[in-house]
Design an enzyme around this catalytic site. Structure first.
Site, short mmCIF file in Angstrom:
data_model
loop_
_atom_site.label_atom_id
_atom_site.label_comp_id
_atom_site.label_asym_id
_atom_site.label_seq_id
_atom_site.Cartn_x
_atom_site.Cartn_y
_atom_site.Cartn_z
N CYS A 51 64.16 60.89 -38.80
CA CYS A 51 63.24 61.39 -37.59
C CYS A 51 61.99 61.41 -38.28
CB CYS A 51 63.69 62.60 -37.00
SG CYS A 51 62.45 63.24 -35.85
N HIS A 54 62.61 55.38 -32.76
CA HIS A 54 63.52 54.44 -32.39
C HIS A 54 62.77 53.40 -32.09
CE1 HIS A 54 66.33 57.72 -32.83
NE2 HIS A 54 66.43 58.14 -31.37
N GLU A 55 61.69 53.42 -31.23
CA GLU A 55 61.27 52.07 -30.72
C GLU A 55 60.49 51.48 -31.83
OE1 GLU A 55 61.48 55.49 -27.59
OE2 GLU A 55 60.84 55.47 -29.91
N VAL A 72 68.00 33.74 -41.54
CA VAL A 72 67.85 34.81 -42.25
C VAL A 72 69.02 34.67 -43.23
CG1 VAL A 72 68.75 36.42 -40.94
CG2 VAL A 72 67.19 37.24 -42.53
N GLU A 73 68.77 35.10 -44.50
CA GLU A 73 69.94 35.14 -45.58
C GLU A 73 70.37 36.69 -45.67
OE1 GLU A 73 72.31 36.28 -48.54
OE2 GLU A 73 70.05 37.06 -48.75
N SER A 74 71.87 36.87 -45.45
CA SER A 74 72.20 38.02 -44.79
C SER A 74 72.15 39.14 -46.04
CB SER A 74 73.87 37.72 -44.34
OG SER A 74 74.61 37.34 -45.68
N ASP A 95 68.56 59.61 -38.14
CA ASP A 95 69.01 59.35 -36.98
C ASP A 95 69.95 58.02 -37.05
OD1 ASP A 95 67.37 60.54 -35.27
OD2 ASP A 95 65.61 59.57 -35.71
#
Length: 153
Positions: A51, A92-93, A73-75, A58
């Site tokens: 937060c 969060h957004e 994307v390489e994991s 969070d």
């Protein structure tokens, strides 16, 4: 089928967690099936950030779906990138949409969506969803099926 991984710097090597999401290296590999539409899903059921106001952790369950263009994307690099949020303060957004935008910038998918299913902060769960548009027809995109927060019971 293309499997060139010669440019990767993280895969197969020891790598620590980046200090900040902006410092994280997101690597990509060529799509082994160019021209074929299919969905790739990454699920991070224990995503954490901080937060920005209290510094308290969070927690979220992230689901990322995308239809690749020329790149995947390489994991391992994605895991390290997501881990970099553990010490990063953001709402969060900002986390959810920021992850989507970074992936779009790095791999230029044909389509992408992310669901950020966040556990309650201040007694209110905040779920954040982003997509680049409607899912293309003719590609099986499974539902995310992450239930909304129900508390106890």
């Amino acid at each position: 089928m293309t499997t060139d991984t010669s440019g990767l710097t993280l895969l197969g090597r020891s790598a620590g967690a980046p200090d900040h999401p902006d410092a994280a290296l997101l690597e990509r590999v060529p799509n082994p099936h160019p021209g074929l539409r299919y969905c790739v899903r990454f699920t991070a059921p224990e995503f954490t950030s901080l937060c920005p106001m209290t510094g308290q952790p969070d927690f979220a369950h992230l689901v990322i779906d995308y239809i690749p263009g020329a790149w995947l994307v390489e994991s391992k690099s994605l895991k390290l990138y997501l881990t970099a949020f553990r010490n990063h303060g953001a709402f969060h957004e900002a986390c959810t949409v920021g992850i989507a935008r970074r992936l779009i910038a790095e791999i230029a998918p044909e389509w992408l969506r992310i669901g950020g299913y966040w556990y309650p902060r201040g007694g209110i769960p905040i779920d954040v969803f982003y997509a680049t548009g409607e899912a293309p027809a003719g590609v099986w995109i499974p539902p995310q099926d992450v239930p909304g927060y129900r508390g106890r019971g």
